[in-house]
Every structure is written in C-alpha cells, then in structure tokens.
Motif scaffolding. Structure first.
Motif, PDB file in Angstrom:
ATOM      1  N   LEU A   1     -17.887  15.930  27.089  1.00 46.56           N
ATOM      2  CA  LEU A   1     -16.781  16.034  28.049  1.00 46.56           C
ATOM      3  C   LEU A   1     -15.775  14.918  27.802  1.00 46.56           C
ATOM      4  O   LEU A   1     -16.146  13.747  27.719  1.00 46.56           O
ATOM      5  N   LEU A   2     -14.509  15.314  27.695  1.00 46.30           N
ATOM      6  CA  LEU A   2     -13.428  14.325  27.687  1.00 46.30           C
ATOM      7  C   LEU A   2     -12.775  14.377  29.057  1.00 46.30           C
ATOM      8  O   LEU A   2     -12.220  15.410  29.450  1.00 46.30           O
TER       9      LEU A   2
ATOM     10  N   TYR B   1     -23.479  17.217  31.053  1.00 44.92           N
ATOM     11  CA  TYR B   1     -23.080  16.923  29.669  1.00 44.92           C
ATOM     12  C   TYR B   1     -24.032  15.921  29.023  1.00 44.92           C
ATOM     13  O   TYR B   1     -24.713  15.157  29.709  1.00 44.92           O
ATOM     14  N   ASP B   2     -24.019  15.949  27.674  1.00 45.76           N
ATOM     15  CA  ASP B   2     -24.802  14.974  26.917  1.00 45.76           C
ATOM     16  C   ASP B   2     -24.002  13.704  26.657  1.00 45.76           C
ATOM     17  O   ASP B   2     -24.564  12.609  26.617  1.00 45.76           O
ATOM     18  N   VAL B   3     -22.712  13.887  26.427  1.00 43.52           N
ATOM     19  CA  VAL B   3     -21.845  12.754  26.115  1.00 43.52           C
ATOM     20  C   VAL B   3     -20.559  12.891  26.937  1.00 43.52           C
ATOM     21  O   VAL B   3     -19.999  13.990  27.032  1.00 43.52           O
ATOM     22  N   VAL B   4     -20.111  11.789  27.511  1.00 43.90           N
ATOM     23  CA  VAL B   4     -18.886  11.815  28.323  1.00 43.90           C
ATOM     24  C   VAL B   4     -17.989  10.649  27.911  1.00 43.90           C
ATOM     25  O   VAL B   4     -18.454   9.508  27.796  1.00 43.90           O
ATOM     26  N   TYR B   5     -16.704  10.947  27.694  1.00 44.66           N
ATOM     27  CA  TYR B   5     -15.698   9.912  27.453  1.00 44.66           C
ATOM     28  C   TYR B   5     -14.735   9.881  28.641  1.00 44.66           C
ATOM     29  O   TYR B   5     -14.097  10.898  28.939  1.00 44.66           O
TER      30      TYR B   5
ATOM     31  N   HIS C   1      -9.265   0.698  23.252  1.00 45.35           N
ATOM     32  CA  HIS C   1     -10.562   0.028  23.190  1.00 45.35           C
ATOM     33  C   HIS C   1     -11.640   0.995  23.673  1.00 45.35           C
ATOM     34  O   HIS C   1     -11.502   1.582  24.748  1.00 45.35           O
ATOM     35  N   LEU C   2     -12.674   1.179  22.878  1.00 45.31           N
ATOM     36  CA  LEU C   2     -13.793   2.053  23.247  1.00 45.31           C
ATOM     37  C   LEU C   2     -15.006   1.182  23.543  1.00 45.31           C
ATOM     38  O   LEU C   2     -15.350   0.305  22.749  1.00 45.31           O
ATOM     39  N   GLU C   3     -15.636   1.442  24.676  1.00 46.65           N
ATOM     40  CA  GLU C   3     -16.851   0.695  24.984  1.00 46.65           C
ATOM     41  C   GLU C   3     -17.815   1.572  25.767  1.00 46.65           C
ATOM     42  O   GLU C   3     -17.387   2.518  26.444  1.00 46.65           O
ATOM     43  N   PRO C   4     -19.115   1.285  25.693  1.00 42.59           N
ATOM     44  CA  PRO C   4     -20.070   2.048  26.502  1.00 42.59           C
ATOM     45  C   PRO C   4     -19.765   1.851  27.978  1.00 42.59           C
ATOM     46  O   PRO C   4     -19.332   0.781  28.395  1.00 42.59           O
TER      47      PRO C   4
ATOM     48  N   GLU D   1     -24.767   9.980  27.615  1.00 40.10           N
ATOM     49  CA  GLU D   1     -24.156   8.833  26.925  1.00 40.10           C
ATOM     50  C   GLU D   1     -22.728   8.759  27.398  1.00 40.10           C
ATOM     51  O   GLU D   1     -21.975   9.739  27.273  1.00 40.10           O
ATOM     52  N   THR D   2     -22.317   7.638  27.935  1.00 44.84           N
ATOM     53  CA  THR D   2     -20.980   7.552  28.525  1.00 44.84           C
ATOM     54  C   THR D   2     -20.182   6.405  27.918  1.00 44.84           C
ATOM     55  O   THR D   2     -20.721   5.310  27.682  1.00 44.84           O
ATOM     56  N   PHE D   3     -18.909   6.677  27.695  1.00 44.55           N
ATOM     57  CA  PHE D   3     -18.014   5.693  27.091  1.00 44.55           C
ATOM     58  C   PHE D   3     -16.694   5.667  27.859  1.00 44.55           C
ATOM     59  O   PHE D   3     -16.293   6.664  28.444  1.00 44.55           O
TER      60      PHE D   3
END
Lengths: 154, 483
Positions: free
Chosen positions: A9-10, A58-62, A76-79, A111-113
């Motif tokens: 998910l974005l 979701y498995d991964v979310v930004y 900047h990308l961070e957990p 997993e979230t970023f």
C-alpha cells in the motif's frame, strides 16, 4: 508463477490545496500508471484510527508525506516503528500510532516505512513549488529504481 | 477575587472553539460563554461563481460532512434549473438518499465511537491521555473494531455514490451524474469484502443495547446532566410527520412539545427565522421571528428530530424510539440523551440503506431531469448535526448573487451556550478549586451536540478549543489550551 502476491500500500498524506503539502498525493499521481498489481494507492488528508484497519490488510505499507526537514537528496525513507503518541486531536494520527494500533487491535504488523519528501511552501495555493518538484522527482526516481524494481523482479 | 476560567481548545469537537467562565470573588459563576473564534466568509466568496459550481465549492466547508453540504446545495440548485425535490427521477432521489444515509451513518459512528464513548467508558475524571479513541481501542478492542467498520461502511457507501470518501461529487443540476452498478451494490449486501448491511443493522442494535444498559446504571447522570428547556427543530415527512432526513417540512416545538412551527414548506424558512449576533462570537444565533430572540431558539440534531417526529418508518428504529420516549418523556430536554437519539438514527440509517440497496431503482440509468430556469433555490436537509439550510439567488448570467447558509451547529449555538452555563452553574460555581474533571464536563456538554465549528463559521486550519477562568478585573486565573 508466484504462490503469493505481496500486497503493498502506498498511502499519500496531504492536501493539494496547500502547495507542497500536496507532495504525498503528487507522488501517488505520478506512480499510479507504473505500478504492478501488488500495489494499491490511498489518498488521505490526515490519518485516522480506521487506517489501522486498512493497513492490517497489507504486507508492506509506505506512508508518503511532505516533510519540513530539508533532506540532502530531497527525500528520506525510514522504517515506521509502532509508537503510541498523544496529540490534542485523534483526527490526525501520527503514522507510528496507526502502526501501533494495527498491531494492538488487529494483531498484524506489516512492514511499514515513511517516505518524507522535503517541502518549502505550505500556504493556500494549488501547485507544488519548484524546489519541491525537484525533490519529488528525486523521490520518484529512487522509488522506481529501487523499491519498484525490487518488487517487480522479486 | 473574581476569576475567569478558559478552556482553549475544546477537544473532541469538529472545529476551534473557546469557553470562558467568569467567577466572582466567592467563586460563584457570574456568566459563561462558548465563543466560536473561526471566521471564513464562505457566503461572500461564492458570489460571482456559476450556480452549478455551488455543490462542489460549498462542500469544502468541511472534511467531516461535505456530503451534507453537497446535497443541500444540490437540492437548491435543482430549483434553479426548475425542479422541486419530487420532480427528480426516482432513481436519482434514491441514490441521493443512499448517499445521505451513508453520510449520517458514518458521521454518527465517528461521533459516538471516536468522540463521545471515551467519556462514557472511562468517566469525566479519567486521565486525558487515556480518555480518547486510542484509549478505547486499547481497552475495548471489540467495540473499537465495530466502530471502525461501521464508519468504514458509511464511507464506502459515499465512495460508491460520489467517487471519493471526502469531497466526492454526485449531484448534478436535476439529478445525479453516475449510476450504480450491480457489482458495486452487491458488495454491500454479500458480506464478502465488507461486513454486510445486515451486520450493520445487527451492530447498530447492539450499540443501542449498550446505551440502554449504560442508562440503567447511570440514569442520574444521563438524565440530569445539562437538562434544560429548549425548542426543538427539524424536518418531518410531509405525509405523516415521521422522521425525515432528506426532504420534508419544517416543524418546531417548544420545551413542552407545543408546536411553534407547524410543518411549513422548507423553502419558506426565511419568513420564519432571524439570525441574531453577539460581539463575542463569529457564530450567529438563529431564532423564530414570531417568538423572539429570548425564547425562539431551538436545538437541532438527533434529540430534536426524535422529539418532534410522529414516528420512524423502519421497524427496529421505531421500536427503539418508543423505548426512548418511555425513558425520557414525550419531549426530552436531556442533553446527554442526544447520544441515545443519535444511536437510534444510526439504526434508522442502516435500515434505510438496506431498503435502498435492495431496490433496483438505484441501478437504473434514469438519472437526470430538466425544468424551466428560476432565479432562486432553497435546499434544506437534516445533516448529522441537524437542520442545514442552503439558499442561493442567481442573475441572468447564471452567477450566484446571494448565498445564505444556516448550518446545524449555528442553530445549536444558543443551546451549547446554555449547556456551558448549566455546567458552570451546577458543577463549578462555588467550588474552591476547579478540577480537570469539572473542565471536562463543560466539554462533555458541548460534545453532546457534535458541533462542527468549521462548518458553522464556514473555517480553516487547526481545530482546537480552549477554556479560561477570568476574575472581576479581567485577569485570566486559569486556562487550558490544547494544540
């Protein structure tokens, strides 16, 4: 053929009526034709408690949002780690609190970023500043060439 | 020494407000005010725009109830193109009603689960860090999950009809612009992707059971807190006086149930209302002309609507209305019963959504009608918080020349001020020290009205509320600011 398709998910946060605050949405606009079926897009003015339910699917979310800090590369990308934060209004939750609620209520931990993109102008105005456009371009290049590439070739 | 108590900002409301309580040298309350400190001027800057832009522009008044403004403006603009509400095609009427019920359902769920329930579940004096929806989610996860999914259901209905959950577009002059597909409709019936509409009805009944049980255990508080006389105003069905949220006649009663506005056509509202002003608030004070400023003000919203209607057309909500009347009397002036009435309306909306979702008219292509151009239109609906009035005049070049908006929270302005004074007089006056719990009681009284201060002042930006205590010389002795 893959047995399982990772769901990503974005989640763009902001308001395109407030200049560079629209960076999160502009990022989604630019990405929407480039994404594969694993990706979903959601636009938000602000995060609320129901977004904990959303990200639990979701498995991964930004979380993608404009940022006041001026990063060297413009982004900047961070957990995004779970944290219960307090504010005067629960209409406007911190992404970390959304992750915390997702974990606490739904027992899910995607997993979230957080992808922050530097903005410089936040007044009432439609349109992103020249500086922020450059930062957005850098963030898009990074995302396409690393995250997206990785996902497609996984 | 006399004092002034300031609450700034008032929390868990939609908008930025401030409360001041003036005390004398014996700590007795001299007066109390609920100030609305936002200003926006929406009615002015919409002038000059083409009339068909109104339903899209005015919904930007608010991120919580844009659908209500969109629909009220849409009804007014229908009249500009020569169509009264009954002239629209049946499918268009039903699609708009489905949108409206989805909006009221999600807004009421938001208010009850996110804003009001922390006070009921944790009490006035709980730690403010805990007394919020995050605290509810942690301590009552099953309840929180239902609240989240009920709100989501209403939002998904809005998204289906209007394209987006916030600031979508559905109305077009004379109808709606988009049909609903069978696949879109079935998503709300089959329970595969979302809990079904039947589950929404079941959960609505459950939360009403919770409220009735809570009332049994806390009747002194729910019945007595901020109980004061007022008028009650809302729409009722034209044919039988039943509860009506989309299109009906205006009815008002006094605090004892005597009719003060007798089912007038909504378009005649201007003949019956004035709007008073005060120096200390940007929010106006509407009242019935023939009664006057002092006694002609009315509460609006769930409590008023359940008070004034002759009945409710859906069976489960009607059963709950009868129980509510038995508990609170024929005309109920108990502020905290507004929460209970709100839950009855949640159930009503769920039942109405089921009826509409199962009606094949909503998947029809017959969406728009045409009429003969007029120069004026009035659109009145019952928004989640109460009676919402949109009134437009246009010139022969299709430009809006005048816009008047009377928003639900504006109708409730006097009622909220009375609620603040009630708490100040009954809970704060004469006390040696003003505690956090006392301050929160002021907010609890305001919160029952679910005020949307952004809508009411037509504001922008952050939305906090503040409370202050002021002495006889104007010095602020105690203050609560939240940002």
């Amino acid at each position: 053929m893959k047995d399982y398709e990772t769901k990503i998910l974005l989640l763009g946060i902001g308001n395109s009526g407030r200049s560079d605050d629209g960076l999160g949405w502009a990022f989604l606009d630019a990405m929407q034709d480039k994404l594969t079926s694993e990706f979903d897009l959601e636009y938000r003015y602000q995060l609320q408690i129901e977004d904990a339910e959303l990200i639990s699917n979701y498995d991964v979310v930004y979380f993608i949002d404009a940022h006041l800090d001026q990063f060297a590369q413009g982004y900047h990308l961070e957990p995004c780690l779970p944290l219960r934060t307090e504010s005067f209004s629960t209409h406007q939750l911190d992404p970390r609190t959304v992750v915390y609620l997702c974990e606490s209520i739904y027992n899910k931990r995607p997993e979230t970023f957080t992808l922050g993109i530097s903005g410089v102008a936040f007044d009432l105005n439609i349109g992103i500043s020249a500086q922020a456009k450059s930062n957005l371009s850098n963030a898009l290049n990074f995302f396409e060439n690393s995250i997206l590439e990785l996902t497609i070739n996984k | 020494m006399s004092q002034k108590l300031v609450i700034d900002p008032v929390t868990r409301v939609e908008g930025h407000g401030k409360v001041t309580v003036h005390l004398d040298d014996q700590n007795k309350v001299k007066d109390a005010f609920f100030h609305i400190v936002e200003f926006r001027g929406f009615e002015r800057f919409i002038q000059g725009h083409p009339y068909w832009e109104a339903p899209v522009l005015v919904q930007r008044l608010c991120g919580i109830c844009p659908v209500s403004h969109h629909l009220a403006a849409g009804k007014a603009i229908d009249q500009i193109v020569g169509l009264d509400p009954g002239d629209l095609s049946l499918p268009a009427q039903k699609i708009r009603k489905l949108l409206h019920f989805g909006q009221v359902f999600q807004s009421h769920a938001l208010h009850f689960f996110y804003l009001a329930s922390p006070d009921l579940l944790f009490g006035f004096d709980a730690d403010p860090v805990k007394r919020n929806v995050v605290g509810v989610a942690m301590d009552y996860p099953a309840l929180a999950k239902k609240g989240i999914l009920m709100r989501k259901f209403g939002q998904e209905i809005i998204k289906m009809v209007a394209g987006k959950r916030i600031h979508g577009i559905s109305t077009t002059p004379g109808g709606v612009h988009k049909k609903i597909t069978v696949k879109e409709r079935n998503r709300f019936l089959d329970g595969k992707e979302l809990p079904s509409i039947d589950t929404m009805i079941e959960w609505s009944v459950e939360i009403l059971d919770f409220m009735k049980e809570y009332h049994k255990k806390n009747s002194a508080f729910l019945d007595g807190f901020a109980d004061y006389p007022s008028g009650h105003l809302g729409l009722v069905k034209k044919e039988n006086g039943f509860l009506e949220l989309y299109d009906g006649n205006l009815r008002a009663t006094d605090a004892k149930g005597n009719i003060t506005l007798d089912d007038i056509p909504d378009v005649d509202y201007a003949k019956h209302f004035y709007e008073g002003v005060e120096k200390w608030s940007y929010l106006k004070f509407p009242y019935l002309k023939h009664i006057g400023r002092e006694h002609g003000w009315n509460r609006v919203g769930p409590l008023a609507r359940v008070n004034i209607c002759n009945g409710i057309e859906t069976p489960l909500a009607e059963k709950e209305r009868i129980e509510f009347k038995l508990a609170g009397g024929d005309i109920n002036n108990k502020t905290m019963h507004t929460h209970w009435a709100r839950l009855i309306e949640i159930l009503y909306c769920a039942e109405m959504m089921k009826n509409l979702l199962e009606d094949d008219d909503i998947i029809s292509n017959d969406l728009v009608r045409k009429g003969t151009r007029r120069s004026e239109g009035v659109g009145i609906i019952e928004a989640p918080r109460g009676t919402l009035i949109h009134h437009y005049e246009v010139d022969d070049k299709d430009r809006i020349t005048r816009c008047n908006l009377i928003v639900s929270t504006t109708h409730n302005n006097e009622a909220m001020n009375r609620a603040v004074r009630w708490v100040a007089q009954n809970e704060i006056s004469g006390q040696p020290k003003v505690t956090e719990a006392m301050m929160n009681q002021i907010e609890v009284a305001i919160r029952a009205y679910d005020p949307c201060l952004s809508c009411a002042t037509h504001a922008l930006g952050q939305m906090p509320l503040d409370i202050s205590i002021i002495d006889q010389y104007g010095n602020i002795l105690d203050e609560r600011l939240r940002n």
